[in-house]
Design a protein around this motif. Structure first.
Motif, PDB file in Angstrom:
ATOM      1  N   HIS A 120     -75.127 -13.473 -29.998  1.00 27.17           N
ATOM      2  CA  HIS A 120     -74.880 -14.837 -31.060  1.00 27.17           C
ATOM      3  C   HIS A 120     -74.487 -15.140 -29.458  1.00 27.17           C
ATOM      4  CE1 HIS A 120     -73.772 -17.605 -33.331  1.00 27.17           C
ATOM      5  NE2 HIS A 120     -72.463 -17.805 -33.627  1.00 27.17           N
ATOM      6  N   PHE A 158     -76.676 -20.032 -33.833  1.00 28.01           N
ATOM      7  CA  PHE A 158     -77.267 -19.124 -35.103  1.00 28.01           C
ATOM      8  C   PHE A 158     -77.804 -18.470 -34.497  1.00 28.01           C
ATOM      9  CE2 PHE A 158     -79.983 -19.018 -38.682  1.00 28.01           C
ATOM     10  CZ  PHE A 158     -79.234 -19.213 -39.740  1.00 28.01           C
ATOM     11  N   CYS A 191     -72.808 -17.859 -37.154  1.00 20.15           N
ATOM     12  CA  CYS A 191     -72.835 -19.409 -37.297  1.00 20.15           C
ATOM     13  C   CYS A 191     -72.074 -20.009 -36.337  1.00 20.15           C
ATOM     14  CB  CYS A 191     -73.277 -19.593 -38.567  1.00 20.15           C
ATOM     15  SG  CYS A 191     -73.413 -21.695 -38.046  1.00 20.15           S
ATOM     16  N   VAL A 201     -74.182 -24.912 -39.587  1.00 20.73           N
ATOM     17  CA  VAL A 201     -75.972 -25.309 -40.243  1.00 20.73           C
ATOM     18  C   VAL A 201     -75.982 -25.039 -41.727  1.00 20.73           C
ATOM     19  CG1 VAL A 201     -77.899 -23.732 -40.847  1.00 20.73           C
ATOM     20  CG2 VAL A 201     -77.135 -24.117 -38.666  1.00 20.73           C
ATOM     21  N   HIS A 214     -84.262 -20.899 -43.896  1.00 24.05           N
ATOM     22  CA  HIS A 214     -82.887 -20.503 -42.970  1.00 24.05           C
ATOM     23  C   HIS A 214     -83.178 -20.826 -41.331  1.00 24.05           C
ATOM     24  CE1 HIS A 214     -80.127 -18.183 -45.499  1.00 24.05           C
ATOM     25  NE2 HIS A 214     -79.644 -19.631 -45.759  1.00 24.05           N
ATOM     26  N   ALA A 245     -81.501 -23.967 -39.607  1.00 25.79           N
ATOM     27  CA  ALA A 245     -81.214 -24.400 -37.771  1.00 25.79           C
ATOM     28  C   ALA A 245     -81.811 -25.667 -36.950  1.00 25.79           C
ATOM     29  CB  ALA A 245     -80.956 -23.142 -37.471  1.00 25.79           C
TER      30      ALA A 245
END
Length: 220
Positions: free
Chosen positions: A122, A128, A144, A150, A162, A166
């Motif tokens: 990440h 995201f 996130c 998001v 998803h 994003a």
């Protein structure tokens, strides 16, 4: 990076109803609590988690979460998985937390090593990161930053929506494949897959203690 972990926990009376053909109500409820503990134990053993938040109105889940030092909130707990995560994201964003990592409470094979891998993948905000389910249809973990960067909407086919969500927010999604996180226990087929994997999880112990007749290759 300071991500807060968010875990929604349903009321046990209605938990894992799709396992009804193979598990008795008492076993389903015990399994739901055992899987939740497997997830909480993995999170609390992972370095780099800023805090742990459990969204629930279930007394048993609340007691368990408190034993692991979790912060409890009831807002959104009766609004399904999406509503619970959304309520947590709003709260964390209002508190100006750096980010959110949300996991379901039914992935007993999750390990601190997998969570560490997810955190390492990440990047800095806005970012995201997502771990798909084993069939690459669902979303089994999402990091996130910031927490509400998001809009999230969970379901059996939420993974690709998803990714698109994003991108619509101007964020390039990062996909990480992790087998423990990927296996959520929702239906009898998932249960069979889980029981084929040797583990020392609390979830497996609950199933091993059940003395009902074998059905489909595992104890009912």
């Amino acid at each position: 990076m300071g991500l807060w972990a968010v875990v929604p926990a349903k009321e046990r009376a209605s938990a894992k109803e799709r396992l009804a053909p193979v598990l008795r109500p008492q076993t389903r409820q015990a399994l739901a609590l055992a899987m939740l503990e497997d997830v909480l134990a993995a999170l609390t053993a992972t370095r780099g988690i800023a805090g742990l938040l459990v969204v629930t109105v279930d007394p048993g889940a609340a007691r368990l979460a408190t034993n692991y030092g979790a912060r409890l909130i009831e807002a959104g707990a009766r609004d399904g998985h999406t509503g619970a995560v959304a309520a947590a994201a709003r709260l964390l964003a209002a508190e100006q937390r750096a980010g959110m990592l949300t996991l379901p409470g039914d992935i007993p094979l999750v390990t601190p090593a997998e969570i560490t891998t997810l955190l390492a993948a990440h990047s800095l905000a806005p970012s995201f990161t997502i771990v798909p389910s084993h069939d690459e249809r669902g979303s089994n973990a999402i990091a996130c930053s910031p927490p509400d960067a998001v809009p999230l909407r969970f379901g059996e086919t939420s993974f690709y929506p998803h990714l698109q969500a994003a991108k619509a927010c101007g964020i390039r999604p990062n996909v990480v494949h992790l087998p423990g996180i990927a296996l959520d226990i929702d239906n009898p087929e998932d249960l069979v897959s889980f029981m084929r994997i040797d583990s020392s999880t609390r979830a497996r112990a609950v199933l091993a203690e059940d003395r009902a007749p074998l059905v489909g290759g595992f104890r009912r």
